[in-house]
Write a protein that holds these residues in place. Structure first.
Motif, PDB file in Angstrom:
ATOM      1  N   ILE A 203       0.786  -1.055  -0.074  1.00  0.00           N
ATOM      2  CA  ILE A 203       0.001   0.024  -0.132  1.00  0.00           C
ATOM      3  C   ILE A 203       1.114   1.283   0.132  1.00  0.00           C
ATOM      4  N   ALA A 204       2.010   1.361   0.702  1.00  0.00           N
ATOM      5  CA  ALA A 204       2.765   2.388   0.752  1.00  0.00           C
ATOM      6  C   ALA A 204       3.459   2.654  -0.749  1.00  0.00           C
ATOM      7  N   SER A 408      -7.513 -10.108   0.735  1.00  0.00           N
ATOM      8  CA  SER A 408      -5.923  -9.926   0.922  1.00  0.00           C
ATOM      9  C   SER A 408      -5.596  -8.603   0.459  1.00  0.00           C
ATOM     10  N   SER A 409      -4.564  -7.991   0.808  1.00  0.00           N
ATOM     11  CA  SER A 409      -3.964  -6.878   0.646  1.00  0.00           C
ATOM     12  C   SER A 409      -4.016  -6.796  -1.078  1.00  0.00           C
ATOM     13  N   ILE A 410      -3.479  -7.880  -1.716  1.00  0.00           N
ATOM     14  CA  ILE A 410      -3.045  -7.679  -3.064  1.00  0.00           C
ATOM     15  C   ILE A 410      -4.335  -7.503  -3.901  1.00  0.00           C
ATOM     16  N   GLU A 411      -5.674  -8.151  -3.428  1.00  0.00           N
ATOM     17  CA  GLU A 411      -6.977  -7.796  -4.106  1.00  0.00           C
ATOM     18  C   GLU A 411      -7.160  -6.075  -3.727  1.00  0.00           C
ATOM     19  N   VAL A 412      -6.879  -5.561  -2.843  1.00  0.00           N
ATOM     20  CA  VAL A 412      -7.104  -4.156  -2.374  1.00  0.00           C
ATOM     21  C   VAL A 412      -6.218  -3.351  -3.470  1.00  0.00           C
ATOM     22  N   THR A 413      -4.856  -3.682  -3.556  1.00  0.00           N
ATOM     23  CA  THR A 413      -4.100  -2.766  -4.281  1.00  0.00           C
ATOM     24  C   THR A 413      -4.297  -3.052  -5.665  1.00  0.00           C
ATOM     25  N   GLN A 414      -4.777  -4.361  -6.226  1.00  0.00           N
ATOM     26  CA  GLN A 414      -4.962  -4.402  -7.764  1.00  0.00           C
ATOM     27  C   GLN A 414      -6.442  -3.619  -8.075  1.00  0.00           C
TER      28      GLN A 414
END
Length: 448
Positions: A203-204, A408-414
């Motif tokens: 995220i950063a 997951s954070s990957i889903e959010v960043t994607q």
């Protein structure tokens, strides 16, 4: 040293006075129409086109003046350093036949003061020139109008570019604020051991990239402000703000009218300019043909002649003379120059007719193309709006899942990346739609 100090103090005072005399940077707040009107008054191309109109007025007056009396004053003085010698037959004076006696006629000093006048009585070329003077002025007025239209289009597009940049900054600010909130939440969860450090880093990275994009967009925004000021002829050190907003632009207006195919070319300044140019070429052809006809003019002169062997007494006695007369000039043969000039003018007229016919087809095609590009732009913009809304909803759901521990954070960043791409595509689609609207208005002759 003391003298140098005095000079420096005086120079400093002068510079201070000069700086105070300079006007402070002015601030303007313009709508689109305000910017266009400012460009009409300050942009060099429009100002020069207006000067061409004034120059055309003076040219017409010059042509008219050819039919007025032409009056000239003349003055001359001669000093015969050696008076010319004339040989007379000797038998006149009783000398043997075949001999000559040299005789000097004239005086050492002579002077002439006179006034000459002429008046054109009949000249077909002049008459035809007078008939075409309105067409000549119309040509430059139409050229001025076309320059204003070009400037209107350029300024409007530059203004729209700024509006789009401002909208892009708003979207970036919203995404940065949203991502910052998510970053703070993720950092807090990482400290509590609920998420891994790699989630914070993902995220950063995305947050930093978004901040960098915003900074680049702001620099581009500042540059586009300079571009707009250049387009309207405003000094770049002046401050300029925008009054119009995107909500003021009605992208879907006149849709029913645009679906009707009309002779749009007749509303175009370019077509009117070519029409006027064709009429002017036809006048010129008539003028050249008229050179085969005779011309008649009246003329008159009055002259004061002075002659004396003493310069001091030169103007003591005058010998006036005067005359009036008519001059008829009948063209007979000029080595086929006039005939060839006529043929050249005929070719010029043919070329102008061809250009006008091609312009009609080209402008109609341009109108059809602009209409197609406009409808395509509207459809693409509407699709980008829907994609943007969907991407925003996907991000909202991904964040909820991530916060509840089922994502997951990957889903959010994607999802965040997809939203940024959707925003970028929306911004590009918005600009394309705005530009296509300007091109459509121009193609249908709505910009005057």
């Amino acid at each position: 040293m003391k003298r140098l100090l005095i000079i420096m103090l005086c120079a400093g005072a002068s510079l201070k006075g000069f700086s105070q005399a300079q006007p402070a940077n002015q601030t303007y707040s313009f709508t689109i129409q305000d910017a266009v009107n400012y460009a009409y008054e300050h942009r060099d191309s429009v100002v020069n086109a207006a000067l061409d109109v004034k120059s055309a007025d003076y040219r017409v007056k010059e042509i008219i003046g050819q039919g007025f009396p032409q009056i000239d004053g003349t003055a001359s003085i001669q000093d015969y350093l050696k008076i010319p010698t004339t040989l007379l037959p000797g038998e006149v004076f009783g000398a043997p036949a075949g001999t000559f006696i040299p005789v000097k006629f004239g005086v050492k000093y002579s002077s002439n003061l006179g006034v000459n006048a002429s008046q054109l009585l009949f000249d077909p070329s002049y008459i035809i020139g007078l008939q075409g003077r309105k067409t000549y002025k119309e040509l430059y007025n139409r050229a001025y109008n076309r320059t204003k239209i070009d400037m209107n289009v350029a300024v409007t597009k530059a203004y729209y570019q700024l509006l789009v940049n401002l909208e892009q900054v708003k979207l970036l600010d919203a995404n940065i604020a949203q991502l910052k909130q998510l970053q703070d939440q993720t950092v807090a969860q990482n400290k509590q051991g609920f998420v891994e450090k790699i989630d914070v880093d993902r995220i950063a990275v995305q947050y930093n990239n978004l901040v960098t994009t915003r900074e680049n967009t702001l620099r581009l925004l500042a540059l586009n402000y300079q571009v707009l000021k250049f387009q309207i002829g405003m000094p770049i050190e002046y401050n300029l703000t925008l009054q119009s907003v995107l909500a003021d632009v009605k992208l879907d207006e006149n849709v029913a009218e645009m679906s009707i195919d009309t002779a749009a070319y007749r509303n175009r300044a370019e077509y009117g300019l070519l029409e006027t140019n064709l009429r002017l070429n036809r006048f010129d052809l008539r003028r050249v043909k008229a050179q085969f006809l005779p011309t008649l003019s009246a003329n008159a002169a009055y002259t004061f002649s002075y002659q004396n062997n003493s310069f001091g007494d030169l103007y003591s006695t005058t010998f006036p003379s005067s005359y009036i007369g008519l001059t008829l000039k009948v063209p007979i043969f000029s080595g086929f120059q006039r005939t060839n000039r006529v043929k050249q003018s005929q070719i010029t007229v043919l070329k102008a007719e061809n250009s006008l016919a091609q312009a009609k087809n080209g402008l109609n095609l341009q109108a059809q193309s602009a209409k197609t590009m406009y409808f395509n732009g509207l459809q693409s913009l509407n699709n980008q709006k829907r994609s943007q809304e969907l991407a925003r909803e996907v991000l909202r759901v991904a964040k909820i899942k991530y916060q509840q521990g089922v994502g997951s954070s990957i889903e959010v960043t994607q999802a965040q990346t997809d939203l940024q791409n959707a925003d970028n595509q929306y911004i590009q689609g918005l600009y394309d739609a705005l530009v296509s609207k300007v091109d459509l208005d121009r193609a249908y002759g709505r910009i005057q």
